[in-house]
Write an enzyme that holds these catalytic residues in place. Sequence first.
Site: not given
Ligand SMILES: Nc1ncnc2c1ncn2[C@@H]1O[C@H](COP(=O)(O)OP(=O)(O)O)[C@@H](O)[C@H]1O
Ligand SMILES: Cc1ncc(COP(=O)(O)O)c(N)n1
Length: 309
Positions: A180, A213, A215-218
């Site tokens: 990602k 943003t 929790g986007t990864g979750c």
């Molecule tokens: N500002 C943003 N605009 C558009 N898509 C986003 C943005 N931030 C995150 N994403 C999407 O969310 C996914 C997960 O975000 P990311 O920050 O890479 O992972 P994590 O939340 O695990 O750190 C990314 O792969 C992307 O597709």
């Molecule tokens: C319980 C739990 N699992 C995963 C994340 C990561 O999410 P983020 O990277 O958006 O803080 C979090 N903050 N809390």
Amino acid sequence: MTTRPPITLSIAGTDPSGGAGIHADLKTFTARKTMGTTVITALVAQNTHGVSRVYPVDVDFVADQFDSVLGDLPVDATKSGMLGSRDLVELVVARAAEGRLGFFTVDPVMIATSGHRLLETDAVDAVRTHLLPVADLITPNLPEAALLISDDEPEAQTTEAMRDQAGRLLERGPGAVLLKGGHGSDDEVIDILATSDGQVREFTHPRVTTMNTHGTGCTLSAAITAEVAVLGRERAAAAGGPADPAAPTGKDRSRAAIGSDLLGEAVGNALDFLARALNSAADWQLSLDPEGAHGPVDHQVDIVRDRPA
Ligand SMILES: Nc1ncnc2c1ncn2[C@@H]1O[C@H](COP(=O)(O)OP(=O)(O)O)[C@@H](O)[C@H]1O
Ligand SMILES: Cc1ncc(COP(=O)(O)O)c(N)n1
């Protein structure tokens, strides 16, 4: 004739403020039309400003939760998020090896956006060597991908470097890698999907300008897991196969049933859902103390609200 919805499982920690972890996963499972179930690994006191405390759940109680869910319900697809400790990583590996998780997505959660460690340092090696090989898909962000390759691997700065790292992560044994690119700073976010049959796909979305943003990864890994559950059951029904095979769905079986075309479709649908959820919440201000707060995405974006906001 009896029927049932697709069933999904999240193995993760909590977020009482509702944006990440189990809370984001259950909302996403529901929004993506599956029946979500959970195994909780840690109680986490956190909100849009960060994590204040982690209260780990005993390994034997996590095992009891697995027994409650898997002894009763035919799970189609599972995701793991925050696991916290090496013991819990090993427990999840053992449960995955039993073959009752269905398609298994591993989101290798290590450090929250706010900077708090969510995986103990001595658990990283267990993730690299034991968890990755039992995953059908892993979804690392840029820092997680580098750390899963080695302690001194630099973060990828270009799309070429992302492709290269995705390929090297595949060598550790997962069925597929979604690397990602959300942590970059370009106007476009690029995510790379590499599958063990040698295919590589790039997904591009405009970067949304927002603080929200958390929790986007979750949300993304839960959405992919739900899409695989839904599409997998649709394909099985269309092919006239048994909806609920008596035998457990082992790793080879789920990898064979979910080809890279179905996985590509699931990832595309999930990223489109996340883009809608990010855009819908881009201007939200939820926190009583908005300075520096990272709010959640709008998991409800596709669900009609019948009252004015
Ligand atoms: N500002 C943003 N605009 C558009 N898509 C986003 C943005 N931030 C995150 N994403 C999407 O969310 C996914 C997960 O975000 P990311 O920050 O890479 O992972 P994590 O939340 O695990 O750190 C990314 O792969 C992307 O597709
Ligand atoms: C319980 C739990 N699992 C995963 C994340 C990561 O999410 P983020 O990277 O958006 O803080 C979090 N903050 N809390």
